[in-house]
Structures are given as structure tokens and as C-alpha cells.
Scaffold this motif. Structure first.
Motif, mmCIF file in Angstrom:
data_model
loop_
_atom_site.group_PDB
_atom_site.id
_atom_site.type_symbol
_atom_site.label_atom_id
_atom_site.label_comp_id
_atom_site.label_asym_id
_atom_site.label_seq_id
_atom_site.Cartn_x
_atom_site.Cartn_y
_atom_site.Cartn_z
ATOM 1 N N GLN A 72 1.013 -0.810 0.054
ATOM 2 C CA GLN A 72 0.422 -0.233 0.179
ATOM 3 C C GLN A 72 0.897 1.215 -0.260
ATOM 4 N N GLU A 73 1.986 1.112 0.677
ATOM 5 C CA GLU A 73 2.818 2.190 0.738
ATOM 6 C C GLU A 73 3.356 2.894 -0.274
ATOM 7 N N TRP A 74 4.123 1.631 -0.749
ATOM 8 C CA TRP A 74 4.532 1.731 -2.416
ATOM 9 C C TRP A 74 3.634 2.192 -3.610
ATOM 10 N N GLN A 75 2.265 2.414 -3.843
ATOM 11 C CA GLN A 75 1.711 2.652 -4.505
ATOM 12 C C GLN A 75 1.694 3.998 -5.491
ATOM 13 N N ALA A 76 2.673 4.916 -4.443
ATOM 14 C CA ALA A 76 3.029 6.253 -5.463
ATOM 15 C C ALA A 76 4.011 5.740 -6.183
ATOM 16 N N ARG A 77 4.436 4.856 -6.316
ATOM 17 C CA ARG A 77 5.848 4.303 -6.722
ATOM 18 C C ARG A 77 5.397 4.065 -7.789
ATOM 19 N N ALA A 78 5.391 4.091 -9.097
ATOM 20 C CA ALA A 78 5.298 3.697 -10.363
ATOM 21 C C ALA A 78 6.250 1.857 -10.480
ATOM 22 N N GLY A 79 5.678 1.303 -11.051
ATOM 23 C CA GLY A 79 6.078 0.108 -10.933
ATOM 24 C C GLY A 79 6.764 -0.979 -10.457
ATOM 25 N N LEU A 80 6.416 -0.624 -8.692
ATOM 26 C CA LEU A 80 7.619 -1.103 -8.044
ATOM 27 C C LEU A 80 5.807 -2.170 -7.316
ATOM 28 N N ARG A 81 6.348 -3.086 -7.382
ATOM 29 C CA ARG A 81 5.134 -4.409 -6.235
ATOM 30 C C ARG A 81 6.391 -5.030 -5.471
ATOM 31 N N VAL A 82 5.414 -5.853 -5.175
ATOM 32 C CA VAL A 82 6.025 -6.716 -3.906
ATOM 33 C C VAL A 82 5.069 -7.425 -3.173
ATOM 34 N N ASN A 83 5.375 -9.156 -3.300
ATOM 35 C CA ASN A 83 4.805 -10.003 -3.261
ATOM 36 C C ASN A 83 5.068 -10.910 -2.279
ATOM 37 N N ALA A 84 4.080 -11.921 -1.678
ATOM 38 C CA ALA A 84 4.819 -12.854 -0.781
ATOM 39 C C ALA A 84 4.115 -14.331 -1.954
ATOM 40 N N LEU A 85 5.387 -15.095 -1.513
ATOM 41 C CA LEU A 85 5.174 -16.618 -1.693
ATOM 42 C C LEU A 85 5.058 -17.772 -1.316
ATOM 43 N N LEU A 86 3.984 -18.163 -0.819
ATOM 44 C CA LEU A 86 4.159 -20.005 -0.891
ATOM 45 C C LEU A 86 4.648 -20.414 -1.205
ATOM 46 N N PRO A 87 5.788 -21.571 -1.233
ATOM 47 C CA PRO A 87 6.341 -22.781 -2.306
ATOM 48 C C PRO A 87 5.424 -23.717 -2.471
ATOM 49 N N GLY A 88 4.731 -24.050 -1.220
ATOM 50 C CA GLY A 88 4.525 -25.816 -1.106
ATOM 51 C C GLY A 88 5.177 -26.479 -0.665
ATOM 52 N N THR A 89 4.735 -27.692 -0.352
ATOM 53 C CA THR A 89 6.036 -28.977 -0.055
ATOM 54 C C THR A 89 6.785 -28.808 -0.960
ATOM 55 N N MET A 90 8.064 -29.257 -0.955
ATOM 56 C CA MET A 90 9.497 -29.650 -1.605
ATOM 57 C C MET A 90 10.695 -29.541 -0.887
ATOM 58 N N GLY A 91 11.202 -30.961 -1.782
ATOM 59 C CA GLY A 91 12.378 -31.173 -1.060
ATOM 60 C C GLY A 91 13.640 -29.815 -1.453
ATOM 61 N N SER A 92 14.116 -29.802 -0.161
ATOM 62 C CA SER A 92 15.050 -29.028 -0.094
ATOM 63 C C SER A 92 15.743 -28.802 1.433
ATOM 64 N N PRO A 93 16.917 -27.856 1.146
ATOM 65 C CA PRO A 93 17.566 -27.362 2.975
ATOM 66 C C PRO A 93 16.785 -28.101 4.030
ATOM 67 N N ALA A 94 15.555 -26.608 4.541
ATOM 68 C CA ALA A 94 14.911 -26.726 5.309
ATOM 69 C C ALA A 94 14.154 -27.772 4.902
ATOM 70 N N ARG A 95 13.237 -28.816 4.441
ATOM 71 C CA ARG A 95 12.641 -29.298 4.559
ATOM 72 C C ARG A 95 13.628 -30.550 5.443
ATOM 73 N N ALA A 96 14.218 -31.130 5.124
ATOM 74 C CA ALA A 96 15.536 -31.915 6.051
ATOM 75 C C ALA A 96 15.695 -32.035 7.088
ATOM 76 N N PHE A 97 15.693 -30.332 7.062
ATOM 77 C CA PHE A 97 15.510 -30.566 8.946
ATOM 78 C C PHE A 97 14.622 -30.411 10.011
#
Length: 250
Positions: free
Chosen positions: A185-210
Motif C-alpha cells: 500500500q505504501e508503494w502505490q505511489a512508486r510507479a512500477g514497483l510491486r511486492v508479493n509473498a510466495l508460498l512454495p508448498g511442500t518441496m524437497g529442500s534443505p529446510a524440509r530435510a531439517f
């Protein structure tokens, strides 16, 4: 929000873009860095282990892509000067930054909230909450100058449904998710700039192995299954999408 399906990045989707991948020396970060470079981007990766950074750079260059740049930083101990140093290195080398993908993560043992001591909470908050915000803030002047700047925070599924023993994972990311919504919301005045979050879901990764040491990695989708969503977030196809939680695997 789910990724538009089916989504296949077009060749040279990221041509002429400079993309910084925090935590790009292994796991999802490395898979994304390799894909971004193959799609034409100039990639910069961060990590705290020099050997892993070197191997990551070799794997990207060895695939025939433009050699990446690497900047060492330990998010657990980093200060504002360190974050400014990363941004300064990118600016000095390339003069611009078009995308920032946050893949770095720190995990402690799964435990009840009261069983994680002060030092453990400090590490979790520094790496999983403060570091992404601090690096984004340090790079914001570069991202704001980009005609199509993108920031994406990789989250964890438990941020939406925290359960017993997962407080140390969920709490810092929940704070980061709240900050992301405010930034959008704060960046709405910054034309062209966006921010999002990503939920990757379950996957084989070092974090999952931990967190699931008894689970065989081959039984899970590889990090490459999440890469198309990251390419979408860093590329022009997601222009106009901001403040969203993207489910990478539906």
C-alpha cells in the motif's frame, strides 16, 4: 492467489534485468538463480558460506549463462552497514536492480514457544524477519528507479495456519507478511514497483530435510517445481500484481 496455470516462462523473459537472490547458494534460491540466469538475467546471489557461493556461481556459469555476482553476508549477524554494502556492490557493478527475491531462511529445532530461548528467538527474528526488510530497504532506491521493480518474500505454509511446535517458524514470517501488506500500500505511489509473498508448498529442500529428517527428498516435488512462480514474480508477466500471497503449486 494461485499462479496462472499453466505458466511456462518465455525464453529471455528476464533479459536485461538485474535480479538479487538472497539465500541463492542452495535450495530454492539456487534453483531460481540458475533459472533466472538461463532466462537472460544478470543474477546476484548472497550467502554466508563462501564455498557454497563459489559452487553456486560455478553451476550457473557452467550451464552457459552469464556469470553471476556473489556477495557474502551473514544475516544472523548483519548490521545496517552490511545491508548497505550489498546494495552498494550491486549499484557499483550494474548500476541498477530490477528484482529482489528473498529465499534465505534460518531454522531452529521444532519446539514449543516457551522452549525456544531468547537467543533462538533472536536468530529466528533476525534472519526470517529483520533481514528481508533491511535488505529491501537498503535496495529500495535502486528498485524504485527500475521501470518494473519487483520484490518477493518466500514464506512458509505455517504462516497461514500456525500449529503446535511451529511457532518459531510461523511467527517471524507472519510479521514479515504483515510488513509486506503495508509495503504494497505504501508503494502505490512508486510507479512500477510491486511486492508479493510466495508460498512454495511442500518441496524437497534443505529446510524440509531439517524439519522432517525422516522424509525421503525424492518423495517430494523438487525446488524446480516452484521456479516458474518465482520467474513470474520477477518478470513482466506479474506487472500490476502487488500485496498478494501467491501459492506456487496451486
Amino acid at each position: 492467489m494461485s499462479l496462472p496455470e499453466p505458466y511456462t516462462p518465455s525464453p529471455q523473459l528476464l533479459r536485461d534485468r538485474v535480479i538479487l537472490v538472497a539465500g541463492g547458494s542452495r535450495g530454492l534460491g539456487l534453483a531460481c538463480a540458475q533459472a533466472f540466469a538461463a532466462l537472460g538475467a544478470q543474477v546476484v546471489i548472497t550467502g554466508r558460506n563462501p564455498e557454497r557461493l563459489e559452487h553456486a556461481c560455478e553451476s550457473i556459469e557452467g550451464a552457459g549463462s552469464t556469470p553471476p555476482a556473489a556477495v557474502g553476508i551473514d544475516f544472523e549477524a548483519a548490521t545496517r552497514r552490511d545491508y548497505d554494502g550489498v546494495a552498494g556492490a550491486v549499484e557499483q557493478a550494474f548500476g541498477r536492480l530490477d528484482g529482489l527475491l528473498h529465499c534465505a531462511v534460518h531454522l531452529e529445532k521444532l519446539a514449543a514457544v516457551q522452549d525456544l530461548d531468547f537467543d533462538a528467538w533472536n536468530r529466528l527474528l533476525r534472519v526470517n524477519f529483520l533481514a528481508p526488510l533491511a535488505l529491501t530497504n537498503a535496495c529500495l532506491h535502486l528498485l524504485s528507479r527500475a521501470p518494473d521493480g519487483a520484490v518477493a518474500y518466500v514464506m512458509d505454509e505455517h504462516v497461514l495456519s500456525p500449529g503446535a511446535w511451529w511457532g518459531g517458524v510461523a511467527a517471524p514470517r507472519a510479521a514479515l507478511l504483515a510488513a509486506m501488506g503495508a509495503q504494497a500500500q505504501e508503494w502505490q505511489a512508486r510507479a512500477g514497483l510491486r511486492v508479493n509473498a510466495l508460498l512454495p508448498g511442500t518441496m524437497g529442500s534443505p529446510a524440509r530435510a531439517f524439519t522432517h529428517p525422516g522424509q525421503h527428498p525424492a518423495s517430494l516435488p523438487p525446488p524446480q517445481a516452484v521456479v516458474p512462480a518465482c520467474c513470474w514474480l520477477m518478470g513482466p508477466d506479474s506487472r500490476g500484481t502487488t500485496g498478494q500471497v501467491i501459492h506456487a503449486q496451486g
